[in-house]
Scaffold this motif. Sequence first.
Motif, PDB file in Angstrom:
ATOM      1  N   ASP A 154     -62.996  19.303  45.858  1.00 55.38           N
ATOM      2  CA  ASP A 154     -62.987  20.680  45.335  1.00 55.38           C
ATOM      3  C   ASP A 154     -61.616  21.333  45.529  1.00 55.38           C
ATOM      4  O   ASP A 154     -61.117  22.018  44.641  1.00 55.38           O
ATOM      5  CB  ASP A 154     -64.061  21.531  46.017  1.00 55.38           C
ATOM      6  CG  ASP A 154     -65.458  21.179  45.546  1.00 55.38           C
ATOM      7  OD1 ASP A 154     -65.604  20.517  44.489  1.00 55.38           O
ATOM      8  OD2 ASP A 154     -66.424  21.568  46.242  1.00 55.38           O
ATOM      9  N   PHE A 155     -61.023  21.110  46.688  1.00 52.42           N
ATOM     10  CA  PHE A 155     -59.693  21.674  46.922  1.00 52.42           C
ATOM     11  C   PHE A 155     -58.671  21.074  45.959  1.00 52.42           C
ATOM     12  O   PHE A 155     -57.850  21.794  45.392  1.00 52.42           O
ATOM     13  CB  PHE A 155     -59.238  21.484  48.371  1.00 52.42           C
ATOM     14  CG  PHE A 155     -57.861  22.036  48.598  1.00 52.42           C
ATOM     15  CD1 PHE A 155     -57.670  23.401  48.725  1.00 52.42           C
ATOM     16  CD2 PHE A 155     -56.753  21.199  48.636  1.00 52.42           C
ATOM     17  CE1 PHE A 155     -56.393  23.931  48.903  1.00 52.42           C
ATOM     18  CE2 PHE A 155     -55.479  21.719  48.814  1.00 52.42           C
ATOM     19  CZ  PHE A 155     -55.304  23.085  48.942  1.00 52.42           C
ATOM     20  N   ARG A 156     -58.707  19.770  45.777  1.00 58.38           N
ATOM     21  CA  ARG A 156     -57.777  19.121  44.839  1.00 58.38           C
ATOM     22  C   ARG A 156     -57.948  19.694  43.432  1.00 58.38           C
ATOM     23  O   ARG A 156     -56.961  19.925  42.731  1.00 58.38           O
ATOM     24  CB  ARG A 156     -57.991  17.617  44.820  1.00 58.38           C
ATOM     25  CG  ARG A 156     -57.399  16.921  45.999  1.00 58.38           C
ATOM     26  CD  ARG A 156     -57.522  15.425  45.863  1.00 58.38           C
ATOM     27  NE  ARG A 156     -56.971  14.796  47.030  1.00 58.38           N
ATOM     28  CZ  ARG A 156     -57.507  13.757  47.651  1.00 58.38           C
ATOM     29  NH1 ARG A 156     -58.601  13.201  47.169  1.00 58.38           N
ATOM     30  NH2 ARG A 156     -56.945  13.251  48.724  1.00 58.38           N
ATOM     31  N   ASN A 157     -59.193  19.890  43.014  1.00 57.81           N
ATOM     32  CA  ASN A 157     -59.441  20.451  41.684  1.00 57.81           C
ATOM     33  C   ASN A 157     -58.889  21.870  41.573  1.00 57.81           C
ATOM     34  O   ASN A 157     -58.279  22.231  40.568  1.00 57.81           O
ATOM     35  CB  ASN A 157     -60.936  20.439  41.358  1.00 57.81           C
ATOM     36  CG  ASN A 157     -61.435  19.045  41.057  1.00 57.81           C
ATOM     37  OD1 ASN A 157     -60.687  18.176  40.628  1.00 57.81           O
ATOM     38  ND2 ASN A 157     -62.716  18.832  41.291  1.00 57.81           N
ATOM     39  N   PHE A 158     -59.110  22.677  42.619  1.00 59.43           N
ATOM     40  CA  PHE A 158     -58.571  24.036  42.578  1.00 59.43           C
ATOM     41  C   PHE A 158     -57.049  24.003  42.563  1.00 59.43           C
ATOM     42  O   PHE A 158     -56.411  24.710  41.784  1.00 59.43           O
ATOM     43  CB  PHE A 158     -59.058  24.888  43.755  1.00 59.43           C
ATOM     44  CG  PHE A 158     -58.380  26.232  43.762  1.00 59.43           C
ATOM     45  CD1 PHE A 158     -58.774  27.218  42.876  1.00 59.43           C
ATOM     46  CD2 PHE A 158     -57.315  26.489  44.613  1.00 59.43           C
ATOM     47  CE1 PHE A 158     -58.126  28.437  42.831  1.00 59.43           C
ATOM     48  CE2 PHE A 158     -56.654  27.703  44.572  1.00 59.43           C
ATOM     49  CZ  PHE A 158     -57.065  28.682  43.680  1.00 59.43           C
ATOM     50  N   TYR A 159     -56.461  23.167  43.401  1.00 58.67           N
ATOM     51  CA  TYR A 159     -54.995  23.077  43.447  1.00 58.67           C
ATOM     52  C   TYR A 159     -54.426  22.640  42.100  1.00 58.67           C
ATOM     53  O   TYR A 159     -53.429  23.186  41.626  1.00 58.67           O
ATOM     54  CB  TYR A 159     -54.540  22.130  44.561  1.00 58.67           C
ATOM     55  CG  TYR A 159     -53.042  22.059  44.647  1.00 58.67           C
ATOM     56  CD1 TYR A 159     -52.328  23.078  45.264  1.00 58.67           C
ATOM     57  CD2 TYR A 159     -52.343  21.012  44.075  1.00 58.67           C
ATOM     58  CE1 TYR A 159     -50.935  23.037  45.324  1.00 58.67           C
ATOM     59  CE2 TYR A 159     -50.959  20.960  44.119  1.00 58.67           C
ATOM     60  CZ  TYR A 159     -50.266  21.982  44.746  1.00 58.67           C
ATOM     61  OH  TYR A 159     -48.902  21.946  44.794  1.00 58.67           O
ATOM     62  N   LYS A 160     -55.066  21.668  41.482  1.00 63.70           N
ATOM     63  CA  LYS A 160     -54.620  21.195  40.162  1.00 63.70           C
ATOM     64  C   LYS A 160     -54.703  22.331  39.151  1.00 63.70           C
ATOM     65  O   LYS A 160     -53.773  22.540  38.360  1.00 63.70           O
ATOM     66  CB  LYS A 160     -55.469  20.004  39.718  1.00 63.70           C
ATOM     67  CG  LYS A 160     -55.056  19.419  38.395  1.00 63.70           C
ATOM     68  CD  LYS A 160     -55.941  18.222  38.049  1.00 63.70           C
ATOM     69  CE  LYS A 160     -55.558  17.691  36.671  1.00 63.70           C
ATOM     70  NZ  LYS A 160     -56.431  16.594  36.266  1.00 63.70           N
ATOM     71  N   THR A 161     -55.782  23.073  39.164  1.00 62.45           N
ATOM     72  CA  THR A 161     -55.953  24.211  38.242  1.00 62.45           C
ATOM     73  C   THR A 161     -54.908  25.266  38.531  1.00 62.45           C
ATOM     74  O   THR A 161     -54.250  25.778  37.615  1.00 62.45           O
ATOM     75  CB  THR A 161     -57.369  24.801  38.380  1.00 62.45           C
ATOM     76  OG1 THR A 161     -58.323  23.781  38.082  1.00 62.45           O
ATOM     77  CG2 THR A 161     -57.562  25.971  37.448  1.00 62.45           C
ATOM     78  N   PHE A 162     -54.746  25.625  39.803  1.00 60.97           N
ATOM     79  CA  PHE A 162     -53.788  26.659  40.195  1.00 60.97           C
ATOM     80  C   PHE A 162     -52.366  26.270  39.773  1.00 60.97           C
ATOM     81  O   PHE A 162     -51.644  27.057  39.165  1.00 60.97           O
ATOM     82  CB  PHE A 162     -53.853  26.893  41.702  1.00 60.97           C
ATOM     83  CG  PHE A 162     -53.019  28.052  42.167  1.00 60.97           C
ATOM     84  CD1 PHE A 162     -53.568  29.316  42.216  1.00 60.97           C
ATOM     85  CD2 PHE A 162     -51.692  27.878  42.549  1.00 60.97           C
ATOM     86  CE1 PHE A 162     -52.807  30.406  42.638  1.00 60.97           C
ATOM     87  CE2 PHE A 162     -50.928  28.958  42.956  1.00 60.97           C
ATOM     88  CZ  PHE A 162     -51.489  30.231  43.004  1.00 60.97           C
ATOM     89  N   SER A 163     -51.971  25.050  40.068  1.00 63.24           N
ATOM     90  CA  SER A 163     -50.602  24.621  39.761  1.00 63.24           C
ATOM     91  C   SER A 163     -50.380  24.419  38.264  1.00 63.24           C
ATOM     92  O   SER A 163     -49.232  24.426  37.818  1.00 63.24           O
ATOM     93  CB  SER A 163     -50.218  23.378  40.560  1.00 63.24           C
ATOM     94  OG  SER A 163     -51.035  22.300  40.216  1.00 63.24           O
ATOM     95  N   SER A 164     -51.444  24.289  37.480  1.00 65.55           N
ATOM     96  CA  SER A 164     -51.268  24.210  36.030  1.00 65.55           C
ATOM     97  C   SER A 164     -50.875  25.577  35.447  1.00 65.55           C
ATOM     98  O   SER A 164     -50.219  25.646  34.419  1.00 65.55           O
ATOM     99  CB  SER A 164     -52.533  23.677  35.345  1.00 65.55           C
ATOM    100  OG  SER A 164     -53.555  24.661  35.303  1.00 65.55           O
ATOM    101  N   VAL A 165     -51.263  26.647  36.130  1.00 66.87           N
ATOM    102  CA  VAL A 165     -50.938  27.998  35.690  1.00 66.87           C
ATOM    103  C   VAL A 165     -49.681  28.509  36.416  1.00 66.87           C
ATOM    104  O   VAL A 165     -48.840  29.162  35.822  1.00 66.87           O
ATOM    105  CB  VAL A 165     -52.122  28.963  35.932  1.00 66.87           C
ATOM    106  CG1 VAL A 165     -51.757  30.387  35.543  1.00 66.87           C
ATOM    107  CG2 VAL A 165     -53.355  28.492  35.162  1.00 66.87           C
ATOM    108  N   PHE A 166     -49.576  28.198  37.694  1.00 66.91           N
ATOM    109  CA  PHE A 166     -48.438  28.603  38.511  1.00 66.91           C
ATOM    110  C   PHE A 166     -47.731  27.345  39.025  1.00 66.91           C
ATOM    111  O   PHE A 166     -47.950  26.921  40.158  1.00 66.91           O
ATOM    112  CB  PHE A 166     -48.904  29.454  39.698  1.00 66.91           C
ATOM    113  CG  PHE A 166     -49.517  30.768  39.312  1.00 66.91           C
ATOM    114  CD1 PHE A 166     -48.723  31.850  38.979  1.00 66.91           C
ATOM    115  CD2 PHE A 166     -50.898  30.909  39.260  1.00 66.91           C
ATOM    116  CE1 PHE A 166     -49.288  33.057  38.610  1.00 66.91           C
ATOM    117  CE2 PHE A 166     -51.465  32.116  38.884  1.00 66.91           C
ATOM    118  CZ  PHE A 166     -50.658  33.188  38.564  1.00 66.91           C
ATOM    119  N   PRO A 167     -46.874  26.729  38.178  1.00 68.78           N
ATOM    120  CA  PRO A 167     -46.233  25.468  38.575  1.00 68.78           C
ATOM    121  C   PRO A 167     -45.320  25.596  39.792  1.00 68.78           C
ATOM    122  O   PRO A 167     -44.748  26.609  40.029  1.00 68.78           O
ATOM    123  CB  PRO A 167     -45.431  25.058  37.345  1.00 68.78           C
ATOM    124  CG  PRO A 167     -45.613  26.115  36.315  1.00 68.78           C
ATOM    125  CD  PRO A 167     -46.485  27.180  36.872  1.00 68.78           C
TER     126      PRO A 167
END
Length: 167
Positions: A154-167
């Motif tokens: 779940d953390f990896r998924n959130f991090y991936k989502t977050f970094s896709s918007v805020f690289p």
Amino acid sequence: ALFINGYGQGSTEILDLRVTFLLSYLPLLINPQSKETLVIGLGTGTTSGQLSQFTKVKTIEIEPAIVEATKYFDAFNLNVLKNSNHKLVIDDGRNYLSKNKEKYDIIVSEPTNTWQSFSAQLYSKEFLELVKDDLNDNGLFVKWIPIYTMSVEDFRNFYKTFSSVFP
């Protein structure tokens, strides 16, 4: 302590205060010239109260009952609801951002855990994109996330989502 649906949302204990103070002061340390701040989620009011000492703060809170509870934390939120540097708006944070035209130097989002239905949307890619649209150039987004309740996946998924918007 403040409980919502039986779950602790904040208190005057040092473990809770260190989170709200970090959410307040970290963006100010990174960008001390910040003037306009948006906080999503009033809770105890501590984050908004601390930030309103240094910036103009608008806090979005979905639940009016939280506003009543905030007065019990005045010693820590610095009586935020009576601070002329602070404005409270009762609204859904995501809906507010979708219709908002203002830009902010700092946006702080500290909703409750992802497993509570009323805050799950505040962890979505769509929400993050709304936040990005409402930040000034060089604006900072500070987000509390409950990593202690998240699986590694779940953390990896959130991090991936977050970094896709805020690289």
